[in-house]
Design an enzyme around this catalytic site. Structure first.
Site, short mmCIF file in Angstrom:
data_model
loop_
_atom_site.label_atom_id
_atom_site.label_comp_id
_atom_site.label_asym_id
_atom_site.label_seq_id
_atom_site.Cartn_x
_atom_site.Cartn_y
_atom_site.Cartn_z
CD GLU A 70 0.28 7.05 -7.72
OE1 GLU A 70 -0.93 6.79 -7.61
OE2 GLU A 70 1.09 6.32 -8.33
CG ASP B 218 19.80 15.89 -6.35
OD1 ASP B 218 18.99 15.03 -6.75
OD2 ASP B 218 21.03 15.73 -6.38
CE LYS C 280 5.89 4.75 -3.98
NZ LYS C 280 4.55 5.14 -4.46
CG HIS D 66 -4.15 4.16 -4.97
ND1 HIS D 66 -3.23 5.18 -5.07
CD2 HIS D 66 -3.72 3.20 -5.81
CE1 HIS D 66 -2.28 4.85 -5.91
NE2 HIS D 66 -2.55 3.65 -6.37
#
Length: 421
Positions: free
Chosen positions: A79, A273, A257, A370
């Site tokens: 991202e 993990d 998120k 962004h």
């Protein structure tokens, strides 16, 4: 060949597996060469049906200060805006003294679940009377952990519906610890079966609510100023967005998120993990019965106060940690030595990520910064070579609405102008 090419696939050598994908028409020669260019002999021993490495870009978050120490934190993510946002948030917090991180305890939970329980109260009493014996059974299954000062420390009994969960609270020291917990839980399960109990399952829980990390920070209003907004206004809007994430699960999901954007990238780069961290984080966010934002922001005087508490059962040894050469290098970059230190740094990075996202959302909107970073990915996706990316991005920034069709059109015009078509 029909489906015959799949038969015995896992027993084949790496080159034979790749060749079979060609035979099965999943790959052409160009794609095969791409697989071969990225293959790693070592990783052929790690996963079933291995064919190649799938690579992610790795960068570093800069300027993160936690408990008075400055860190350079490796992050692996595809991202474009994640590392930039993490560094941006970290810088703003550092201007006001940095993050404070605290790990009070670090236990993982192993569940041994009993079913067909006729008298739950009697069973609970019986299990608690034998808790020392059951803890000994667990520790005997992994004696080296106890020798290092860890091991099974507590027994907790919970009635959940028609089941009884016998929870082992296990100190796994500096390890990730999943295999240790599963081994201990299975040993206790076998002991209980021999005692006549009906055991449904024995396994680690990824809701690591006994392995919490808490990070806090104070951000001066002056560190939040934008060309269009004063710091106090930005802080007030961030606090309102934080409040919204506590009452609206739709907003909370996106709020969290954003936090996990930074956390997942850092966890992945550390060799831990990230799926376990994700599942534990979201389960913890719903612990009250409503899904809520993990990070909170409030106003106090001339400062914005941030806080984040969440499960962070990471380790610095064991499992896939330091399994690959790159993960070993990443620990050299970060200079992180202990699991507690790693937990504090990763959680701080998540709070920094949240600050950057909320500041953008409260001011120019999330798309402004962004999309500027997304333009580079868009340029490469339409075929721009390295020397064409910057000029193409420069032109894309002049348009209000940008998509692949526009990018392709501008790229063709650029090439025509320079005679490179």
């Amino acid at each position: 060949m029909g489906e015959d090419w799949q038969h015995g696939f896992y027993r084949r050598s790496l080159s034979e597996r790749q060749a079979r994908l060609v035979q099965g028409k999943q790959l052409n020669q160009t794609a095969l060469e791409q697989l071969q260019a990225n293959e790693t002999t070592q990783h052929d021993l790690v996963v079933e049906n291995y064919i190649t490495d799938y690579r992610l870009p790795e960068g570093v978050a800069l300027g993160l200060v936690v408990n008075g120490k400055a860190y350079t934190v490796p992050m692996a993510t595809e991202e474009p805006s994640v590392i930039a946002a993490a560094s941006n948030g970290a810088k703003r917090v550092a201007q006001s003294g940095g993050f404070t991180a605290e790990v009070k305890e670090r236990y993982l939970v192993g569940q041994v679940v009993l079913t067909d329980v006729e008298n739950p109260d009697r069973v609970t009493t019986d299990l608690l009377m034998h808790q020392d014996e059951l803890l000994q059974v667990a520790n005997d299954a992994h004696p080296s952990m106890k020798k290092r000062g860890g091991g099974a420390k507590q027994l907790r009994i919970r009635q959940v519906g028609d089941f009884i969960s016998v929870d082992l609270l296990i100190d796994v020291q500096q390890a990730m610890g999943a295999n240790t917990v599963n081994t201990m839980a299975e040993a206790v399960a076998q002991n209980l079966r021999q005692s006549g109990y009906h055991v449904l399952t024995a396994i680690l829980s990824n809701l690591a609510d006994q392995s919490l990390v808490t990070v806090t920070c104070h951000v001066d209003f002056k560190a939040l100023v934008t060309p269009a907004f004063d710091g106090a206004s930005v802080a007030e809007r961030i606090a309102k967005l934080s409040e919204l994430a506590q009452v609206d699960p739709y907003r909370a999901a996106t709020h969290n998120k954003g936090i996990m954007n930074g956390i997942d990238a850092a966890v992945l780069a550390s060799g831990n993990d990230w799926r376990a961290i994700e599942s534990g984080a979201h389960a913890y966010a719903a612990r009250s019965g409503q899904y809520r934002g993990l990070a909170t922001w409030t106003l106090m005087g001339e400062q914005l106060i941030g806080g984040l508490t969440m499960p962070m059962p990471v380790g610095v040894v064991g499992g896939s940690i330091k399994l690959t050469p790159q993960s070993r290098v990443n620990y050299q970059i970060s200079e992180i030595q202990t699991a507690q230190e790693l937990a504090g740094v990763i959680a701080s990075l998540g709070l920094a990520q949240n600050l950057a996202a909320l500041r953008a959302l409260a001011t120019s909107g999330i798309q402004a910064g962004h999309m500027k970073l997304q333009y580079r990915s868009l340029a490469m996706s339409v075929g721009a070579i390295a020397t064409e990316v910057a000029p193409l991005v420069s032109q894309l920034k002049q348009y209000k609405h940008v998509d692949a069709t526009l990018a392709q059109k501008i790229l063709r015009e650029m090439r025509t102008q320079h005679g490179t078509n």
